[in-house]
Design a protein around this motif. Structure first.
Motif, PDB file in Angstrom:
ATOM      1  N   CYS A  39       4.268  47.964  45.774  1.00  0.00           N
ATOM      2  CA  CYS A  39       5.629  47.473  45.516  1.00  0.00           C
ATOM      3  C   CYS A  39       6.209  46.866  46.794  1.00  0.00           C
ATOM      4  O   CYS A  39       5.859  47.239  47.907  1.00  0.00           O
ATOM      5  CB  CYS A  39       6.533  48.607  45.032  1.00  0.00           C
TER       6      CYS A  39
ATOM      7  N   ASP B 212       9.156  47.269  47.788  1.00  0.00           N
ATOM      8  CA  ASP B 212      10.270  48.105  48.261  1.00  0.00           C
ATOM      9  C   ASP B 212      10.274  48.211  49.793  1.00  0.00           C
ATOM     10  O   ASP B 212       9.242  48.484  50.418  1.00  0.00           O
ATOM     11  CB  ASP B 212      10.159  49.505  47.650  1.00  0.00           C
TER      12      ASP B 212
ATOM     13  N   GLY C 244       7.496  46.142  42.052  1.00  0.00           N
ATOM     14  CA  GLY C 244       6.858  47.128  41.198  1.00  0.00           C
ATOM     15  C   GLY C 244       5.415  47.453  41.542  1.00  0.00           C
ATOM     16  O   GLY C 244       4.873  48.442  41.081  1.00  0.00           O
TER      17      GLY C 244
ATOM     18  N   HIS D  42       5.877  53.838  43.700  1.00  0.00           N
ATOM     19  CA  HIS D  42       6.611  54.844  44.477  1.00  0.00           C
ATOM     20  C   HIS D  42       7.782  55.417  43.698  1.00  0.00           C
ATOM     21  O   HIS D  42       8.279  54.793  42.755  1.00  0.00           O
ATOM     22  CB  HIS D  42       7.123  54.212  45.780  1.00  0.00           C
TER      23      HIS D  42
ATOM     24  N   CYS E 145      11.747  53.806  42.339  1.00  0.00           N
ATOM     25  CA  CYS E 145      11.501  52.361  42.288  1.00  0.00           C
ATOM     26  C   CYS E 145      12.600  51.663  41.484  1.00  0.00           C
ATOM     27  O   CYS E 145      13.019  52.144  40.434  1.00  0.00           O
ATOM     28  CB  CYS E 145      10.144  52.068  41.651  1.00  0.00           C
ATOM     29  N   GLY E 146      13.032  50.525  41.982  1.00  0.00           N
ATOM     30  CA  GLY E 146      14.054  49.742  41.296  1.00  0.00           C
ATOM     31  C   GLY E 146      13.634  49.301  39.903  1.00  0.00           C
ATOM     32  O   GLY E 146      14.475  49.059  39.023  1.00  0.00           O
TER      33      GLY E 146
HETATM   34 ZN   LIG Z   1       9.471  49.648  43.885  1.00  0.00          ZN
END
Ligand SMILES: [Zn+2]
Length: 175
Positions: free
Chosen positions: A36, A38, A61, A89, A92-93
């Motif tokens: 991801c 992130d 993602g 993770h 995660c958004g």
């Molecule tokens: Zn994420």
């Protein structure tokens, strides 16, 4: 000074002391990772990797999209990587919205419908999502069956990786 300008200034200091110009193009550890994007994931640090060690393919993602598959195929067939790792993770958004809702919202705020992206790949089950990405890689006809594809969930609170075991198919061994 914009954030980008600050980053460019930081690069000037980085380049002053640069000693990595000798690195070869193929990843030294023969590893390719899909993770991801992130900002809390520093993939190299969490895995003890250095510059030149691995391919790190990142998107929202840690999804095995058509483009991630493209990169993995090039990574293996042209640049010699021999093991693949998928990293999602906690927190995660992508767990916080649904594709249809985001699409509707964007169409409404912009007043425009588009043909792309076809999917945002939001998901609601983290481990299941990791399994799905592993399956997408393993099932691709241009990815050799002998390449290990392992999946993990990184815990953003502890820094630990937890391995996600492969799918619960009828033929999977127990234990
Ligand atoms: Zn994420």
């Amino acid at each position: 000074m914009s954030i980008t300008d600050q980053a460019i200034a930081a690069n000037q200091a980085y380049a002053k002391d640069f000693k990595l110009g000798h690195l070869a193009m193929p990843p030294a550890r023969k590893l390719a990772i899909v993770a991801c994007m992130d900002a809390r994931l520093t993939v190299e640090q969490m895995l003890g990797l250095k510059t030149g060690d691995a391919h790190i393919i990142r998107n929202a993602g840690g999804i095995v999209t058509e483009d991630a598959i493209r990169s993995l195929i090039i990574s293996h067939h042209l640049l010699g990587t021999q093991e693949f790792v998928i990293i999602n993770h906690t927190d995660c958004g992508m767990l916080t919205f649904k594709d249809d809702e985001l699409r509707a919202k964007l169409e409404q705020t912009t007043g425009t419908a588009t043909i792309a992206p076809v999917h945002f790949h939001a998901f609601s089950d983290l481990e299941q999502n990791v399994r799905q990405q592993m399956q997408r890689v393993k099932s691709h006809p241009w990815i050799p069956k002998e390449i290990p594809v392992r999946g993990f969930v990184y815990d953003v609170k502890t820094g630990r990786l937890g391995e996600v075991k492969e799918g619960r198919t009828a033929s999977a061994p127990v234990g």
